[in-house]
Write an enzyme that holds these catalytic residues in place. Structure first.
Site, PDB file in Angstrom:
ATOM      1  N   GLU A   1      45.909  29.828  27.109  1.00  0.00           N
ATOM      2  CA  GLU A   1      44.629  29.080  26.879  1.00  0.00           C
ATOM      3  C   GLU A   1      43.357  30.927  26.008  1.00  0.00           C
ATOM      4  OE1 GLU A   1      41.731  31.316  29.301  1.00  0.00           O
ATOM      5  OE2 GLU A   1      42.289  31.249  31.616  1.00  0.00           O
TER       6      GLU A   1
ATOM      7  N   LYS B   1      39.521  29.848  41.245  1.00  0.00           N
ATOM      8  CA  LYS B   1      39.228  30.973  41.754  1.00  0.00           C
ATOM      9  C   LYS B   1      38.303  31.409  43.472  1.00  0.00           C
ATOM     10  CE  LYS B   1      38.724  32.790  36.899  1.00  0.00           C
ATOM     11  NZ  LYS B   1      38.584  31.402  36.317  1.00  0.00           N
TER      12      LYS B   1
END
Ligand SMILES: [Mn+2]
Ligand SMILES: [Mn+2]
Ligand SMILES: [Mn+2]
Lengths: 307, 307, 307
Positions: free
Chosen positions: B31, B165
């Protein structure tokens, strides 16, 4: 990816829509719950006719969608529209039950979700409505979320509306659309509108300034092979809007009334709309008609740009 | 089922990726938001180069994905990577707006969801990143859930990450993945990791111990005709981790800071990451780089095993 | 749209199912978690045999679905059923991990979601079970929602059940099904049932009174090109039901017990079912068997009507 309708499906195109499909002319889908559940006769018929006229004047063909006695109609002949406008007790069909109405030979008015499904089956890429369903206030406890939001992620139809109805939870509605990957594009404004008002207090995720740019965005989505449609938010014309600060007072009052009268579940939305109609002395309905007409015009322009 | 991209789509493969596709060699997607929004220049460029090198050393070809001036790039040439690393104001595109960036000839860095879409269109089955998006803390009231989770249920791409995360709500993130039928496989551990930490306190739904076993699991999913990808959670190497008990203190402090400074909405995640960077004196960034490199290696091994 | 299974998939049809498919005879899928996780041996084997007999007597062929040592079985031979009924430690597989069980050569009992996937791959359109999974009580905070609900929106299988298990949050379960566009049809009643009870206190979104009408509704959904299945809620026979007012007391007591014993997460559902079994002195299990048999009969009738 939308599967095509079977030739066995009882589906009928109006003469005008059939001719438009034949010659590759632009078509704009219209929903029918606004006719059967949105306003009383003959106001509903006048509104429906006026919206169809606006679409024709903008160079496209209107396709009002409804299930009548078990047949899925894509475009209504004049007499059918007249009859539907006077029908009592039509079902209000969504993704779960549009096929039920057909199978059981009932009459059903199509919500945004069901209209998208029918439009996609008929190869219609643009659809004009007033406001989409969304996440209901209190959905964090009720889980009451309209099937319209899911349909936008599935059926390849551009839905032109004036935002989500302000009686919904607009921030949550935008979050769900983002999670499901549905583009939300406000036309000629950076502010996401709130149906009766030109602003909701929330920024629009995306913004475009011409029907051609909207058509081009959809073309690239198709090229990328991304399923589903997109939401075009078209703020109500300034001269017809009820400003946000004003509307918030009316909505709060309507919510209070609903609480006082113990209104629950599916009865809440119609109750609130009626209550707002009364509180605004009918002004909310005039705004509603103005925004639907405004959306019909933009939808036709987008349909023309997509040909 | 993923529809292929149209030949009309402005999509360009790098020379290296085109050659790899030609000879059927393994490719790993990467990405680009980590480059444009994740860390400052030139650290971002060094990290991007190092990750690409690791993939090549493991026998695969890196394909960093980004939209540059309206063209979807699958693999960046050296000069393009250098330019992107210095670009200010790139869009951060997801499922809803990747086509918007292309249509409007903008530059857009791809999130996990958008990278999966682009990888799938280019026939790339494996993708390495740091951590995926997920359910945000407070989502029971805000409904703020990343489109990354939906994309895992749609696009047939194996995403190698170090968990979600830890500033997210990890239990809710796992629940949504289960509801949507997305496999969550932790590599060589029964404990689901938490990005900077090797453990999150939650058991991993599934666990596998070799790239070959992961490749085989995906092969059977394909044989079963199940759409979508899977999440491979790869715990950060021990020598680089910040243990969970420690991280929880830092995260709590960062959350306090955000509250104190009145940070809301989309501003919260970047604020928290920066705050944790400061609280840990830069250690969180070193851990981040180590885990991305670790994921690139495993992703390359899986890509090799899938050929 | 369901992709077909690859011929490389380790999938095996029982002799009876293979013959039925060959001659185009009606087949009814059955899940296997009720065998491995639902009740102890030999009660589970007797129940499984009785259900298969009922389906045969109604003119259809039963196809109990399970993964055994890495092979996906569509229909079990007598010896396989006997062995499965005595297997300890089978996985309980859903959409995320049915392929995992196959890839890792494990034995896995199929939940509603996994059974739907397998049935769809084998071209089986009707499936009988006891109750589907749904939205768990407390899901507004835990986000714990069964993958069964999503599968109903994806796999084209009619699932005949006695409603959602009453230990779930039934109003929220109906809301999620509406949002996802899944038809919920109660057979011969306007009241949505609650597994052990014929009524849940909630109206059924739709109602039909014959297997032929259900088959016709599905036929129109297919003609419309709408993906996914539908839920047929079949109230438990009156003579076997535990009335709602009674069940609510038992469920409240079981929930109290779970709280007292500190039961959390995935342990809650089996704990509650066991607790209700004890509180009702085994009557809840008899009701469970009666409703499964009742659903098998209706499912067979629908399968016959669909041929
Ligand atoms: Mn609703
Ligand atoms: Mn978000
Ligand atoms: Mn669960």
């Amino acid at each position: 990816m939308t599967r095509p309708a079977s030739p066995l499906l009882p589906m009928r195109l109006s003469a005008e829509v059939a001719a438009a499909k034949e010659r590759g002319a632009p078509v704009v889908a219209l929903e029918s719950t606004i006719i059967t559940h949105g306003m009383p006769y003959p106001g509903n018929l006048n509104m429906a006719r006026s919206v169809e006229t606006i679409i024709r004047e903008a160079g496209a063909v209107p396709a009002t969608i409804a299930v009548i006695d078990g047949t899925l109609h894509i475009g209504l002949e004049e007499a059918e529209l007249e009859t539907l406008a006077q029908t009592k007790g039509a079902m209000k069909v969504s993704r779960a039950d549009i096929a039920f109405a057909i199978a059981e030979r009932r009459t059903g008015a199509t919500t945004v979700a069901a209209t998208m499904i029918a439009a996609a089956r008929a190869g219609i890429r643009v659809f004009a409505t007033g406001g989409i369903g969304g996440v209901h206030r209190g959905a964090e406890l009720s889980f009451d979320i309209s099937a319209d939001l899911e349909e936008l992620a599935i059926s390849p139809v551009i839905v032109v509306c004036a935002g989500a109805k302000a009686i919904l939870d607009i921030p949550k509605t935008l979050e769900v659309l983002e999670t499901r990957g549905v583009p939300v594009v406000t036309f000629e404004s950076e502010a996401f509108p709130a149906f009766w008002s030109r602003e909701s207090g929330l920024a629009s995720p995306l913004s475009l300034n011409s029907p051609a740019a909207i058509a081009n965005f959809q073309k690239v989505r198709d090229q990328l092979g991304i399923d589903g449609g997109m939401l075009i938010a078209n703020p109500v014309p300034e001269e017809a809007e009820i400003p946000r600060e004003e509307m918030e007072i009316y909505i709060a009052r309507a919510l209070d009334n609903a609480k006082r009268d113990g209104i629950l579940g599916k009865a809440v939305t119609p109750y609130l709309l009626q209550s707002i109609f009364e509180i605004t002395d009918g002004r909310s309905l005039q705004t509603n008609i103005a925004l639907v007409e405004n959306n019909a015009r933009l939808a036709a322009e987008i349909a023309v740009a997509m040909v």
